[in-house]
Scaffold this active site. Structure first.
Site, PDB file in Angstrom:
ATOM      1  CG  HIS A   1      -1.644  -1.297   1.447  1.00 22.36           C
ATOM      2  ND1 HIS A   1      -2.361  -1.950   0.462  1.00 22.36           N
ATOM      3  CD2 HIS A   1      -1.691  -2.075   2.568  1.00 22.36           C
ATOM      4  CE1 HIS A   1      -2.841  -3.094   0.957  1.00 22.36           C
ATOM      5  NE2 HIS A   1      -2.439  -3.184   2.216  1.00 22.36           N
ATOM      6  NE  ARG A   2       3.387   2.661  -4.954  1.00 15.49           N
ATOM      7  CZ  ARG A   2       3.097   1.527  -5.596  1.00 15.49           C
ATOM      8  NH1 ARG A   2       2.880   0.416  -4.916  1.00 15.49           N
ATOM      9  NH2 ARG A   2       3.049   1.497  -6.913  1.00 15.49           N
ATOM     10  CG  LEU A   3       1.358   2.300   4.203  1.00 10.24           C
ATOM     11  CD1 LEU A   3       0.421   1.618   5.198  1.00 10.24           C
ATOM     12  CD2 LEU A   3       1.449   3.800   4.480  1.00 10.24           C
TER      13      LEU A   3
END
Length: 212
Positions: free
Chosen positions: A189-191
């Site tokens: 999630h682009r974390l």
């Protein structure tokens, strides 16, 4: 093709503070060994970014040739663009993009010229053809054709055919002494997980987690 639709998830693992070494050189050695063990193509390839006297950045890919507690070592023609830019501003940035395991390392630091002895030791360890290529190429300068380049190469091959190829006086190397080193591990999630080592006055390192 819609570029904005090209995406993927990063799922190969996370990075936590307790997983990191106390200093960035040790941490980098661990990651580099894992890249080598995974048989990546050119695991030592790094982007070198420099800035000219007008503030214009430029980048190119070179190979990391040595690493120790002092820093990251590479070699180049001292007449090249990067070497000329480092004369006026020795601050630079290195970037190791290990896409296969969703990792990046970014090194911020200062380039210090290596001694002639250190440069000669590495130069004489190179294959003869690479040594000749160093003599034949006025790196970063215009050349009218590949034919002219190859003619110069063959001329150098004939010139040094009967003995050891000497170290050119226009060939050198640098040790990049790091001041900051960032380790990036892709996350879902682009974390992403990002940690920045920052060198303190006494030589020890602080580590901060960065927002993705």
């Amino acid at each position: 093709m819609k570029l904005e639709d090209i995406r993927r998830e990063y799922t190969k693992g996370g990075l936590r503070r307790e997983m990191l070494a106390d200093n960035p050189i040790s941490q980098f050695e661990t990651w580099l060994q894992q890249a080598v063990d995974a048989k990546f193509t050119d695991p030592t390839a790094m982007v070198v970014a420099t800035v000219d006297e007008h503030g214009q950045p430029s980048q190119r890919i070179v190979l990391l040739k040595h690493l120790d507690e002092q820093g990251f070592v590479f070699f180049t023609n001292t007449g090249s663009r990067k070497a000329q830019e480092l004369k006026s501003n020795n601050k630079l940035c290195l970037h190791f993009p290990w896409h296969e395991i969703e990792r990046q390392v970014i090194v911020y630091g200062e380039a210090k010229p290596l001694s002639t002895a250190a440069v000669a030791k590495y130069f004489l360890s190179r294959p003869a053809e690479s040594q000749l290529a160093a003599w034949a190429s006025a790196q970063s300068r215009p050349v009218s054709s590949r034919k002219v380049l190859m003619e110069t190469f063959h001329n150098m091959k004939a010139k040094f055919s009967k003995g050891e190829i000497p170290l050119p006086d226009f060939w050198g190397g640098y040790c990049v002494e790091p001041t900051k080193v960032e380790f990036w591990q892709g996350g879902e999630h682009r974390l992403h997980d990002r940690f920045m080592y920052i060198k303190k006055a006494g030589g020890n390192w602080d580590v901060d987690r960065l927002n993705p």
